[in-house]
Motif scaffolding. Structure first.
Motif, mmCIF file in Angstrom:
data_model
loop_
_atom_site.group_PDB
_atom_site.id
_atom_site.type_symbol
_atom_site.label_atom_id
_atom_site.label_comp_id
_atom_site.label_asym_id
_atom_site.label_seq_id
_atom_site.Cartn_x
_atom_site.Cartn_y
_atom_site.Cartn_z
ATOM 1 N N THR A 242 0.837 -1.201 0.000
ATOM 2 C CA THR A 242 0.000 0.000 0.000
ATOM 3 C C THR A 242 0.866 1.242 0.000
ATOM 4 O O THR A 242 1.878 1.291 0.705
ATOM 5 N N CYS A 243 0.453 2.234 -0.764
ATOM 6 C CA CYS A 243 1.185 3.508 -0.835
ATOM 7 C C CYS A 243 1.256 4.151 0.550
ATOM 8 O O CYS A 243 0.311 4.072 1.333
ATOM 9 N N ALA A 244 2.379 4.810 0.815
ATOM 10 C CA ALA A 244 2.556 5.426 2.135
ATOM 11 C C ALA A 244 2.455 6.942 2.073
ATOM 12 O O ALA A 244 2.925 7.624 2.971
ATOM 13 N N TYR A 245 1.866 7.476 1.016
ATOM 14 C CA TYR A 245 1.721 8.932 0.979
ATOM 15 C C TYR A 245 0.359 9.354 1.532
ATOM 16 O O TYR A 245 0.198 9.464 2.729
ATOM 17 N N CYS A 246 -0.643 9.531 0.693
ATOM 18 C CA CYS A 246 -1.848 10.199 1.208
ATOM 19 C C CYS A 246 -2.909 9.214 1.695
ATOM 20 O O CYS A 246 -2.774 8.005 1.581
ATOM 21 N N GLY A 247 -3.991 9.775 2.216
ATOM 22 C CA GLY A 247 -5.043 8.970 2.821
ATOM 23 C C GLY A 247 -5.925 8.224 1.844
ATOM 24 O O GLY A 247 -6.896 7.585 2.257
ATOM 25 N N VAL A 248 -5.624 8.299 0.538
ATOM 26 C CA VAL A 248 -6.398 7.490 -0.404
ATOM 27 C C VAL A 248 -6.054 6.016 -0.210
ATOM 28 O O VAL A 248 -6.926 5.147 -0.285
ATOM 29 N N GLY A 249 -4.778 5.727 0.056
ATOM 30 C CA GLY A 249 -4.395 4.340 0.365
ATOM 31 C C GLY A 249 -4.424 3.424 -0.847
ATOM 32 O O GLY A 249 -5.059 2.360 -0.826
ATOM 33 N N CYS A 250 -3.725 3.810 -1.900
ATOM 34 C CA CYS A 250 -3.737 3.007 -3.130
ATOM 35 C C CYS A 250 -2.941 1.715 -2.953
ATOM 36 O O CYS A 250 -1.869 1.709 -2.355
ATOM 37 N N SER A 251 -3.481 0.646 -3.532
ATOM 38 C CA SER A 251 -2.783 -0.652 -3.507
ATOM 39 C C SER A 251 -1.859 -0.747 -4.715
ATOM 40 O O SER A 251 -2.226 -0.332 -5.818
ATOM 41 N N PHE A 252 -0.693 -1.312 -4.486
ATOM 42 C CA PHE A 252 0.303 -1.436 -5.545
ATOM 43 C C PHE A 252 0.897 -2.830 -5.586
ATOM 44 O O PHE A 252 1.009 -3.491 -4.551
ATOM 45 N N LYS A 253 1.299 -3.215 -6.791
ATOM 46 C CA LYS A 253 2.203 -4.345 -6.919
ATOM 47 C C LYS A 253 3.604 -3.740 -6.965
ATOM 48 O O LYS A 253 3.908 -3.002 -7.905
ATOM 49 N N HIS A 276 -5.425 2.573 -10.421
ATOM 50 C CA HIS A 276 -4.884 3.889 -10.776
ATOM 51 C C HIS A 276 -3.933 4.375 -9.680
ATOM 52 O O HIS A 276 -3.897 3.832 -8.574
ATOM 53 N N SER A 277 -3.176 5.409 -9.996
ATOM 54 C CA SER A 277 -2.243 5.955 -9.003
ATOM 55 C C SER A 277 -1.946 7.402 -9.372
ATOM 56 O O SER A 277 -2.389 7.890 -10.401
ATOM 57 N N CYS A 278 -1.166 8.060 -8.517
ATOM 58 C CA CYS A 278 -0.665 9.391 -8.866
ATOM 59 C C CYS A 278 0.847 9.330 -8.937
ATOM 60 O O CYS A 278 1.457 8.302 -8.675
ATOM 61 N N VAL A 279 1.436 10.466 -9.262
ATOM 62 C CA VAL A 279 2.890 10.518 -9.471
ATOM 63 C C VAL A 279 3.660 10.118 -8.213
ATOM 64 O O VAL A 279 4.738 9.524 -8.303
ATOM 65 N N LYS A 280 3.089 10.383 -7.034
ATOM 66 C CA LYS A 280 3.849 10.089 -5.818
ATOM 67 C C LYS A 280 3.934 8.582 -5.586
ATOM 68 O O LYS A 280 5.005 8.022 -5.403
ATOM 69 N N GLY A 281 2.767 7.937 -5.574
ATOM 70 C CA GLY A 281 2.760 6.508 -5.269
ATOM 71 C C GLY A 281 3.453 5.681 -6.332
ATOM 72 O O GLY A 281 4.165 4.732 -6.026
ATOM 73 N N ARG A 282 3.258 6.045 -7.594
ATOM 74 C CA ARG A 282 3.819 5.207 -8.655
ATOM 75 C C ARG A 282 5.322 5.434 -8.812
ATOM 76 O O ARG A 282 6.073 4.490 -9.062
ATOM 77 N N HIS A 412 -5.398 14.507 -3.077
ATOM 78 C CA HIS A 412 -5.951 13.135 -3.091
ATOM 79 C C HIS A 412 -6.221 12.753 -4.541
ATOM 80 O O HIS A 412 -7.364 12.495 -4.948
ATOM 81 N N PRO A 413 -5.149 12.717 -5.349
ATOM 82 C CA PRO A 413 -5.332 12.690 -6.807
ATOM 83 C C PRO A 413 -6.100 11.491 -7.338
ATOM 84 O O PRO A 413 -6.880 11.644 -8.292
ATOM 85 N N VAL A 414 -5.908 10.337 -6.777
ATOM 86 C CA VAL A 414 -6.595 9.168 -7.335
ATOM 87 C C VAL A 414 -8.086 9.237 -7.032
ATOM 88 O O VAL A 414 -8.926 8.921 -7.888
ATOM 89 N N PHE A 415 -8.431 9.705 -5.853
ATOM 90 C CA PHE A 415 -9.854 9.896 -5.584
ATOM 91 C C PHE A 415 -10.403 10.999 -6.484
ATOM 92 O O PHE A 415 -11.532 10.902 -6.997
HETATM 93 S S1 SF4 Z 1 -3.412 9.090 -4.439
HETATM 94 FE FE1 SF4 Z 1 -1.199 9.012 -4.857
HETATM 95 S S2 SF4 Z 1 -0.228 9.524 -2.910
HETATM 96 FE FE2 SF4 Z 1 -2.360 9.005 -2.480
HETATM 97 S S3 SF4 Z 1 -2.280 6.845 -1.914
HETATM 98 FE FE3 SF4 Z 1 -2.743 6.966 -4.121
HETATM 99 S S4 SF4 Z 1 -0.756 6.836 -5.157
HETATM 100 FE FE4 SF4 Z 1 -0.375 7.283 -2.996
#
Ligand code: SF4
Ligand code: SF4
Ligand code: SF4
Ligand code: FES
Length: 939
Positions: A242-253, A276-282, A412-415
């Protein structure tokens, strides 16, 4: 784990409830109406060749590789764009379609470089795969494609390349940018062989691109490739995390080659992000292995001494001994700790347990204090639970979306992408914000109302909306009668009807025309599904808690709660801010928001922990600072937070830190706070952690170790070691055991185990016997507190007002590429987008002060001053200035005051009276000012 390849059914699933039976290559299959023939074939276990189709995008039908034959139909329709019909008989592998597919593939290959063996996508290229699948053996048209083979590569983006020579013009990238991300940065220009992808500007960096990477993920060839893949090669295994940036909490491989992390790929089954993701998490994970990371514990007797590297045992013994000495001299309550909303639930739980059981007091608080503590308070008072009411998916059912004090496209870009999708599909939008955020006007989206209120007048404007709803008979009487406390409603109705709450009265000081407020209120009440999404622009005010309750009142009055598409939805800032609150990080509450004075609850903890616990709440963060300055509070443990940079009124914070006899900091980097520390304990990055994060929709996601911990232990083990050294033995073999203890002690987590999360992916609390798979939407039948409780929310103007000396109001926020105090993102190529904090100022304010765009200015409030460069923009109205706080050097919090929310002490970051003047000395003056301030504090 091997490399997880998610199946691609070619086209999106249909949501129809009507089922259709068809036959594909002799296999009978039943699918929802609206399903494509391609997807029906996939459901039947058959695979139709494809290039332009993928199941995250609407079918486009451009490559023609997916041709099929259908009994009773002429020609060879594209299976991706042909919906199933009852009784349809489909043939996907006839000699005719096979021949046609080979011809098509020949055309593609004739204009494609034949460098497969050295291509970065070798082994991970759909064009290569399809050439094999269709049995291509010869290319009669030759390989001299004139239009693409010599095309240059665009390497302008720091994370991915665009090698146009490999492009097959399938437009998956264009559609990903349109449909998934909603930025619409790409187009296909030209026709036939001349078709090519264009990023609008001269290259990706100069375009509207926000570097989310959706196009890279969608590209079936090596045209759009991560630079890391080009450099390191195709990954061979993956770990779900799980991404460690924002509160959206995106799941990643997290995809690795050997032990090296190659790329982060958003997980299609991730409940929060659905691929989906944003520039930070990906992309922005390089900080985890940055050379600035401190790997060994360090101690020093005084903050003027140099650090001494020591072993873990020595560091723990030193810290424990000094903590005990301080308690022996100054009393048990003279020490405390702060938990981090970036750490896992298990790490936070261990630290708060250490403080309550080993320190022996309730002096534990969390950085949520400075962001969403009013959410916890306000929603608990009205609904009975301190959390948002919906899942993110719910936004797809909203008819009216109200965004208040939030900037989702940046924070909260992905949301935001999910929300924009719904808005493009026709939902109505109301934005309540002093700034013209991107959402107000973006591709195919226009807010019906932008209530551009003056900072500090939120409560008045939302009260005026409620006044309109009552005044114009728009209350959902049935909902209120059935679901809410009648007496409290009557009192509220009498209160909200008062003339001072009318839009006409409010217009005078909020700056929002009464007609706009009335119109927005009517739209919200009409719904039928109206949802409120809000952020720190709501909570970080002297009336943050009042505002949360005012929004909850609005939702109850209109029946906008308890189903999909409605609700009160806090967009949480940090990855685990919900979790850190859930885990009992507040001085007055155990995990699950039970008050420490509740003897039944306290005895459960005492019995399981074998410790006597205090029944009185401990100190909040600002109380700790005040008590440190006045000499009663002597030692502080800070888990993963840079309070010297993130908390308001820096001068006061530094004075508090400087007063401490012992400051223990646990972090990845020697941050600003660590300058005042005596013990530094290294921390782990999210790529090393084993545990869970809980996102803004109460979703508990697994965080799995992608690499071995670089410090030799998990962070929760450090809390256990320190606790044990203090005389309270604490031990767990695994993080899963900590979750088991959390579940035992916390009713809303009763059903949560790592085994369940591994099985189902994620769950949203409450997760217990009543809701074994969690609760996506809260309060379907009743509120947690029984009847919904309307609360009186009188508007009280903040003390922080513009004056002749400080005539402007400063408000603060985040930018997409950076995160919080920037400790992580500043250590990644993301700095290319935001290399410094700027001060947004309206042209008229700039002009009257002789300030030009890009010039240095002094930003001064009654508590301090700093220097920034000015950015002249009409995003802020006259009278309002705005900045971010991602760089320590800009010191935005030097000017914010210690005004705070009346109920929770959440600082009033969003309103500071300031003056802005030209600064001819520039950054040197700023640095000198900061040095002066620190010297003053340090005596
Ligand atoms: S929106 Fe971006 S920063 Fe937030 S959890 Fe998803 S990938 Fe990470
Ligand atoms: S990276 Fe994202 S925003 Fe940029 S072009 Fe690709 S899809 Fe669009
Ligand atoms: S860049 Fe990739 S996804 Fe975009 S059109 Fe070219 S091949 Fe297709
Ligand atoms: S996959 Fe159907 S037309 Fe391309």
């Amino acid at each position: 784990m091997t490399l997880l390849k998610e199946p691609d059914h070619g086209t999106p699933a249909s949501s129809s409830v009507q089922m259709v039976c068809v036959e594909v290559d002799g296999v009978a299959v039943t699918v929802p109406a609206g399903t494509s023939v391609m997807r029906a074939a996939a459901e039947a276990g058959l695979s139709v060749p494809k290039l332009c189709a993928t199941d995250s995008l609407q079918a486009f039908g451009s490559c023609r590789l997916c041709l099929v034959e259908i009994d009773g139909r002429k020609g060879t329709p594209a299976s991706c764009t042909t919906p199933v019909e009852p009784g349809m008989v489909v043939h996907t592998q006839t000699p005719r379609v096979e021949r046609l597919r080979r011809n098509i593939m020949e055309l593609y290959i004739s204009d494609h470089p034949l460098d497969c063996l050295t291509c970065p996508a070798n082994g991970d290229c759909e064009l290569q795969d399809m050439a094999g699948v269709v049995g291509l053996r010869e290319v009669r048209y030759g390989f001299a494609g004139e239009n693409h083979l010599d095309a240059p590569t665009d390497s302008s983006n720091p994370y991915f390349d665009f090698d146009e020579s490999k492009c097959i013009a399938c437009s998956r990238c264009v559609r990903a940018c349109d449909e998934i991300q909603g930025t619409l940065a790409l187009t296909i220009v030209g026709r036939g062989f001349e078709s090519k992808v264009s990023a609008g500007g001269t290259n990706f960096m100069d375009s509207e691109c926000v570097s989310c990477g959706a196009c890279v993920q969608a590209c079936p060839t090596a045209t759009l490739s991560e630079k890391s893949v080009i450099e390191l090669g195709i990954p061979t295994r993956s770990v779900l995390t799980t991404c460690a940036y924002c509160g959206v909490g995106c799941s990643f491989k997290a995809e690795l080659r050997g032990d090296e992390l190659v790329r982060m790929v958003p997980h299609k089954d991730g409940g929060a992000n659905e691929g989906h993701s944003c520039v930070k998490g990906r992309f922005a994970w390089g900080y985890a292995t940055h050379p600035d990371r401190v790997m060994a514990p360090m101690v020093r007797d005084a903050i003027t001494d140099p650090w001494r590297e020591v072993s873990w045992e020595q560091a723990i013994d030193y810290a424990a001994q000094r903590l005990r000495e301080i308690q022996n001299t100054h009393g048990v309550d003279s020490i405390g700790g702060i938990t981090s909303s970036r750490c896992t639930n298990e790490e936070v739980f261990a630290v708060q347990k250490m403080i309550r059981a080993a320190f022996g007091n309730n002096n534990v608080d969390t950085c949520a204090r400075v962001c969403h503590s009013p959410t916890g308070y306000g929603l608990k008072q009205t609904f009975g639970t301190s959390a948002g009411t919906q899942d993110f998916k719910s936004v797809a059912e909203a008819d009216v979306i109200v965004v208040i004090g939030a900037n989702p496209t940046d924070a909260h870009p992905v949301f935001a992408s999910r929300m924009k999708k719904r808005l493009r599909a026709g939902a109505r939008l109301i934005v309540i914000d002093p700034r013209r955020i991107d959402l107000v006007r973006s591709p195919h989206i226009e807010a019906e109302h932008h209530l551009q209120l003056l900072p500090g007048t939120n409560v008045a404007v939302v009260n005026a909306m409620a006044h309109t709803i009552v005044d114009e008979g728009l209350v959902d009487i049935e909902f209120v009668t059935k679901r809410c406390d009648a007496e409290l409603y009557r009192e509220w109705e009498e209160f909200i009807r008062r003339p001072e709450n009318s839009p006409e009265a409010t217009e005078q000081f909020s700056g929002v025309p009464a007609a706009e407020i009335r119109s927005a209120a009517r739209i919200y009440a009409a719904g039928p599904n109206s949802a409120i999404y809000y952020g720190l622009g709501v909570t970080e005010h002297s009336q943050g808690s009042t505002m949360v309750m005012a929004m909850a009142n609005l939702a109850m009055a209109t029946g906008s709660i308890g189903r999909e598409g409605v609700g009160i939805n806090p967009l949480r800032g940090q990855n685990n801010v919900q979790g850190s609150c859930d885990m009992g990080s507040f001085p007055h509450e155990f995990s699950g928001y039970r008050h420490v004075s509740d003897s039944v609850v306290r005895e459960q903890f005492e019995s399981l922990w074998g410790a006597t616990l205090q029944s009185e709440p401990g100190l909040r963060i600002p109380n700790m600072f005040d008590a440190a300055v006045s000499g009663e509070f002597k030692a502080l443990f800070v888990q993963g937070e840079d309070i010297a940079q993130s908390d308001p009124n820096t001068r006061h914070v530094l004075a508090a830190l400087e007063s401490l006899e012992l400051l223990i900091v646990q972090d990845l980097f020697l941050n600003e706070t660590a300058k005042y520390a005596h013990v530094f304990l290294p921390g782990t990055s999210f790529l090393e952690k084993d545990g869970t994060f809980t996102n803004a929709e109460r979703r508990i996601n697994r965080v799995r170790p992608v690499m071995k911990t670089k410090i030799g232990k998990q962070e929760w083990e450090v809390a256990c070691d320190l606790s044990t050294a203090l005389g309270y033995p604490m031990h767990y073999d695994t993080a899963a055991q900590i979750m088991d203890e959390i579940a035992t002690l916390t009713p809303t987590f009763a059903g949560v185990t790592f085994a369940l999360l591994d099985e189902v992916g994620s769950v949203q609390w409450p997760c217990n016997a009543d809701n074994p798979l969690g609760t996506p939407v809260m309060y379907v039948d009743s509120f947690a507190r029984g009847d919904g409780a309307f609360q009186l929310t009188p508007y009280v103007p903040t003390d922080e007002r513009s004056t002749r000396r400080y005539p402007l109001l400063l408000t603060t926020g985040r930018i997409l590429s950076q995160y919080n105090v920037g400790a992580q993102t500043r250590r990644t190529p993301n700095v290319i987008w935001h290399g410094e904090d700027l001060l947004d100022i309206h042209e008229s304010d700039a002009e009257m002060r002789g300030i030009t765009d890009g010039s240095w200015v002094t930003l001064a409030s009654r508590v301090g001053e700093t220097a920034l460069r000015a950015h002249i923009t009409d995003r802020v109205p006259p009278g309002v200035v705005y900045t971010t706080f991602h760089y320590p050097v800009s010191g935005a919090n030097v000017v914010t005051t210690d005004n705070s929310d009346w109920a929770t002490n959440c600082p009033e970051y969003k309103v500071t009276a300031v003056e802005v003047t030209p600064n001819l000395h520039g950054p040197e003056r700023a640095a000198a000012d900061r040095a002066d301030a620190e010297a003053t504090v340090n005596g």
